[in-house]
Structures are given as C-alpha cells and as structure tokens.
Design a protein around this motif. Sequence first.
Motif, PDB file in Angstrom:
ATOM      1  N   GLY A  35     -17.585   8.099 -79.722  1.00  0.00           N
ATOM      2  CA  GLY A  35     -16.296   8.598 -79.241  1.00  0.00           C
ATOM      3  C   GLY A  35     -16.373   9.058 -77.792  1.00  0.00           C
ATOM      4  O   GLY A  35     -15.506   8.730 -76.976  1.00  0.00           O
ATOM      5  N   TRP A  36     -17.423   9.793 -77.472  1.00  0.00           N
ATOM      6  CA  TRP A  36     -17.590  10.255 -76.087  1.00  0.00           C
ATOM      7  C   TRP A  36     -17.841   9.087 -75.145  1.00  0.00           C
ATOM      8  O   TRP A  36     -17.349   9.081 -74.010  1.00  0.00           O
ATOM      9  CB  TRP A  36     -18.724  11.277 -75.990  1.00  0.00           C
ATOM     10  CG  TRP A  36     -18.311  12.625 -76.499  1.00  0.00           C
ATOM     11  CD1 TRP A  36     -18.635  13.193 -77.694  1.00  0.00           C
ATOM     12  CD2 TRP A  36     -17.464  13.567 -75.833  1.00  0.00           C
ATOM     13  NE1 TRP A  36     -18.049  14.431 -77.807  1.00  0.00           N
ATOM     14  CE2 TRP A  36     -17.333  14.691 -76.681  1.00  0.00           C
ATOM     15  CE3 TRP A  36     -16.805  13.566 -74.612  1.00  0.00           C
ATOM     16  CZ2 TRP A  36     -16.566  15.805 -76.328  1.00  0.00           C
ATOM     17  CZ3 TRP A  36     -16.045  14.685 -74.258  1.00  0.00           C
ATOM     18  CH2 TRP A  36     -15.930  15.777 -75.112  1.00  0.00           C
ATOM     19  N   ALA A  37     -18.609   8.095 -75.597  1.00  0.00           N
ATOM     20  CA  ALA A  37     -18.851   6.910 -74.765  1.00  0.00           C
ATOM     21  C   ALA A  37     -17.549   6.154 -74.511  1.00  0.00           C
ATOM     22  O   ALA A  37     -17.296   5.693 -73.385  1.00  0.00           O
ATOM     23  CB  ALA A  37     -19.875   6.001 -75.443  1.00  0.00           C
ATOM     24  N   LEU A  38     -16.706   6.039 -75.531  1.00  0.00           N
ATOM     25  CA  LEU A  38     -15.410   5.381 -75.353  1.00  0.00           C
ATOM     26  C   LEU A  38     -14.513   6.170 -74.410  1.00  0.00           C
ATOM     27  O   LEU A  38     -13.793   5.589 -73.588  1.00  0.00           O
ATOM     28  CB  LEU A  38     -14.724   5.179 -76.707  1.00  0.00           C
ATOM     29  CG  LEU A  38     -15.365   4.156 -77.629  1.00  0.00           C
ATOM     30  CD1 LEU A  38     -14.710   4.186 -79.014  1.00  0.00           C
ATOM     31  CD2 LEU A  38     -15.308   2.765 -77.031  1.00  0.00           C
ATOM     32  N   LEU A  39     -14.558   7.492 -74.501  1.00  0.00           N
ATOM     33  CA  LEU A  39     -13.774   8.324 -73.588  1.00  0.00           C
ATOM     34  C   LEU A  39     -14.269   8.119 -72.155  1.00  0.00           C
ATOM     35  O   LEU A  39     -13.462   7.931 -71.232  1.00  0.00           O
ATOM     36  CB  LEU A  39     -13.871   9.797 -73.986  1.00  0.00           C
ATOM     37  CG  LEU A  39     -13.085  10.790 -73.141  1.00  0.00           C
ATOM     38  CD1 LEU A  39     -11.587  10.491 -73.164  1.00  0.00           C
ATOM     39  CD2 LEU A  39     -13.350  12.223 -73.608  1.00  0.00           C
ATOM     40  N   PHE A  40     -15.576   8.131 -71.974  1.00  0.00           N
ATOM     41  CA  PHE A  40     -16.156   7.889 -70.654  1.00  0.00           C
ATOM     42  C   PHE A  40     -15.731   6.523 -70.126  1.00  0.00           C
ATOM     43  O   PHE A  40     -15.303   6.392 -68.983  1.00  0.00           O
ATOM     44  CB  PHE A  40     -17.682   7.997 -70.745  1.00  0.00           C
ATOM     45  CG  PHE A  40     -18.401   7.660 -69.476  1.00  0.00           C
ATOM     46  CD1 PHE A  40     -18.369   8.533 -68.394  1.00  0.00           C
ATOM     47  CD2 PHE A  40     -19.116   6.483 -69.351  1.00  0.00           C
ATOM     48  CE1 PHE A  40     -19.027   8.225 -67.210  1.00  0.00           C
ATOM     49  CE2 PHE A  40     -19.775   6.156 -68.183  1.00  0.00           C
ATOM     50  CZ  PHE A  40     -19.738   7.039 -67.113  1.00  0.00           C
ATOM     51  N   TYR A  41     -15.838   5.517 -70.977  1.00  0.00           N
ATOM     52  CA  TYR A  41     -15.447   4.165 -70.575  1.00  0.00           C
ATOM     53  C   TYR A  41     -13.972   4.102 -70.180  1.00  0.00           C
ATOM     54  O   TYR A  41     -13.611   3.443 -69.210  1.00  0.00           O
ATOM     55  CB  TYR A  41     -15.739   3.155 -71.690  1.00  0.00           C
ATOM     56  CG  TYR A  41     -15.301   1.763 -71.339  1.00  0.00           C
ATOM     57  CD1 TYR A  41     -16.055   0.997 -70.440  1.00  0.00           C
ATOM     58  CD2 TYR A  41     -14.134   1.224 -71.842  1.00  0.00           C
ATOM     59  CE1 TYR A  41     -15.651  -0.277 -70.087  1.00  0.00           C
ATOM     60  CE2 TYR A  41     -13.723  -0.047 -71.492  1.00  0.00           C
ATOM     61  CZ  TYR A  41     -14.480  -0.797 -70.610  1.00  0.00           C
ATOM     62  OH  TYR A  41     -14.064  -2.048 -70.261  1.00  0.00           O
ATOM     63  N   SER A  42     -13.124   4.828 -70.907  1.00  0.00           N
ATOM     64  CA  SER A  42     -11.698   4.819 -70.582  1.00  0.00           C
ATOM     65  C   SER A  42     -11.429   5.407 -69.196  1.00  0.00           C
ATOM     66  O   SER A  42     -10.482   5.013 -68.530  1.00  0.00           O
ATOM     67  CB  SER A  42     -10.880   5.575 -71.642  1.00  0.00           C
ATOM     68  OG  SER A  42     -11.055   6.974 -71.528  1.00  0.00           O
ATOM     69  N   PHE A  43     -12.289   6.310 -68.753  1.00  0.00           N
ATOM     70  CA  PHE A  43     -12.143   6.898 -67.431  1.00  0.00           C
ATOM     71  C   PHE A  43     -12.619   5.958 -66.329  1.00  0.00           C
ATOM     72  O   PHE A  43     -12.036   5.923 -65.254  1.00  0.00           O
ATOM     73  CB  PHE A  43     -12.906   8.223 -67.323  1.00  0.00           C
ATOM     74  CG  PHE A  43     -12.337   9.322 -68.170  1.00  0.00           C
ATOM     75  CD1 PHE A  43     -10.989   9.414 -68.477  1.00  0.00           C
ATOM     76  CD2 PHE A  43     -13.183  10.311 -68.678  1.00  0.00           C
ATOM     77  CE1 PHE A  43     -10.500  10.439 -69.246  1.00  0.00           C
ATOM     78  CE2 PHE A  43     -12.682  11.343 -69.452  1.00  0.00           C
ATOM     79  CZ  PHE A  43     -11.337  11.409 -69.735  1.00  0.00           C
ATOM     80  N   ILE A  44     -13.707   5.228 -66.597  1.00  0.00           N
ATOM     81  CA  ILE A  44     -14.282   4.401 -65.531  1.00  0.00           C
ATOM     82  C   ILE A  44     -13.833   2.948 -65.593  1.00  0.00           C
ATOM     83  O   ILE A  44     -14.125   2.193 -64.676  1.00  0.00           O
ATOM     84  CB  ILE A  44     -15.831   4.480 -65.533  1.00  0.00           C
ATOM     85  CG1 ILE A  44     -16.411   3.868 -66.800  1.00  0.00           C
ATOM     86  CG2 ILE A  44     -16.304   5.901 -65.331  1.00  0.00           C
ATOM     87  CD1 ILE A  44     -17.878   3.552 -66.696  1.00  0.00           C
ATOM     88  N   ALA A  45     -13.141   2.547 -66.633  1.00  0.00           N
ATOM     89  CA  ALA A  45     -12.746   1.147 -66.797  1.00  0.00           C
ATOM     90  C   ALA A  45     -11.895   0.661 -65.623  1.00  0.00           C
ATOM     91  O   ALA A  45     -11.982  -0.505 -65.233  1.00  0.00           O
ATOM     92  CB  ALA A  45     -11.989   0.956 -68.107  1.00  0.00           C
ATOM     93  N   HIS A  46     -11.114   1.541 -65.061  1.00  0.00           N
ATOM     94  CA  HIS A  46     -10.236   1.162 -63.951  1.00  0.00           C
ATOM     95  C   HIS A  46     -11.003   1.067 -62.636  1.00  0.00           C
ATOM     96  O   HIS A  46     -10.530   0.434 -61.697  1.00  0.00           O
ATOM     97  CB  HIS A  46      -9.089   2.154 -63.815  1.00  0.00           C
ATOM     98  CG  HIS A  46      -8.333   2.345 -65.086  1.00  0.00           C
ATOM     99  ND1 HIS A  46      -7.545   1.346 -65.648  1.00  0.00           N
ATOM    100  CD2 HIS A  46      -8.248   3.374 -65.943  1.00  0.00           C
ATOM    101  CE1 HIS A  46      -7.013   1.776 -66.766  1.00  0.00           C
ATOM    102  NE2 HIS A  46      -7.428   3.000 -66.971  1.00  0.00           N
ATOM    103  N   ILE A  47     -12.149   1.708 -62.582  1.00  0.00           N
ATOM    104  CA  ILE A  47     -12.962   1.723 -61.370  1.00  0.00           C
ATOM    105  C   ILE A  47     -13.856   0.491 -61.310  1.00  0.00           C
ATOM    106  O   ILE A  47     -14.048  -0.110 -60.262  1.00  0.00           O
ATOM    107  CB  ILE A  47     -13.813   3.002 -61.299  1.00  0.00           C
ATOM    108  CG1 ILE A  47     -12.935   4.240 -61.310  1.00  0.00           C
ATOM    109  CG2 ILE A  47     -14.734   2.988 -60.084  1.00  0.00           C
ATOM    110  CD1 ILE A  47     -13.700   5.534 -61.517  1.00  0.00           C
ATOM    111  N   VAL A  48     -14.422   0.156 -62.441  1.00  0.00           N
ATOM    112  CA  VAL A  48     -15.421  -0.925 -62.509  1.00  0.00           C
ATOM    113  C   VAL A  48     -14.782  -2.273 -62.551  1.00  0.00           C
ATOM    114  O   VAL A  48     -13.786  -2.569 -63.034  1.00  0.00           O
ATOM    115  CB  VAL A  48     -16.332  -0.729 -63.747  1.00  0.00           C
ATOM    116  CG1 VAL A  48     -17.409  -1.783 -63.780  1.00  0.00           C
ATOM    117  CG2 VAL A  48     -16.944   0.647 -63.755  1.00  0.00           C
TER     118      VAL A  48
END
Length: 128
Positions: free
Chosen positions: A115-128
């Motif tokens: 869950g935390w990894a998915l939350l992290f990914y949701s934050f950086i998905a727009h950057i990467v």
Amino acid sequence: MILLVQVVGALLGLLAVLFGAFGAHVLKKSLSEELLRSFETGVKYQMYHALLLVVLGFNLGFTSALETYMAYCFIFGTLLFSFSIYGLCLSSAKGRKWKFLGPVTPVGGLLLLAGWALLFYSFIAHIV
C-alpha cells in the motif's frame, strides 16, 4: 469506494482506541511485558493506518485501479497485521498460542508495504 474507505478508517480508529484502552487497563495485568509491547504495536499500526485511510478517503477519488488497490492493501494489511498480533498475544496469555496466526502477521505487513509503495508510486508517476 470513498465511503467504504472512510467508514473502514473510522471503524479501525475507533477500535484502535478501544483496544489500546483494553490493553492498558485490562491486559496489563495478564500479559507479560513482551506480549504487551506486541499488543501495543498492533494498536499503533492499526491507528496509523486508520488515520491514513480517513485522509485518503477525503483526498482520493478512487477512480483508478491504483487507488483502489492501494486502499485494499491498507485495509486488508491492517486487518491481517494488527488482528493477528492481537490473536497471538491473547492466545499466548491463555497458554494456547494460535500458531497458525504466525504467518498471517508478515502477510499483513507485506500488504501494508505494498500500500505504501503504491502511494509512493502515485506521487512519482507523474514525474517519471
């Protein structure tokens, strides 16, 4: 889905306060220091994730699969992690440790990590 996440978050928070008080006032007399610390760990993690679910419920639209999977990871991870710890502690105090719950705790922990990894990914998905 938004309402489900908010309701589950509020219920988990309510139960965390209840279990915390139960541990501090009732179980303190019957659990060893080690078991009491384990029980408190379950309560802390439950409260952390209850608050997180409430915050996510107010901030996410749950329009994507990512957000839905994230919520399910936090909900089921909290249930498996914290409630297996409660079961292990209470059954140990009665002298009949429910060993089948031993492997459940790390599965819950892995779901929380996911869950935390998915939350992290949701934050950086727009950057990467």
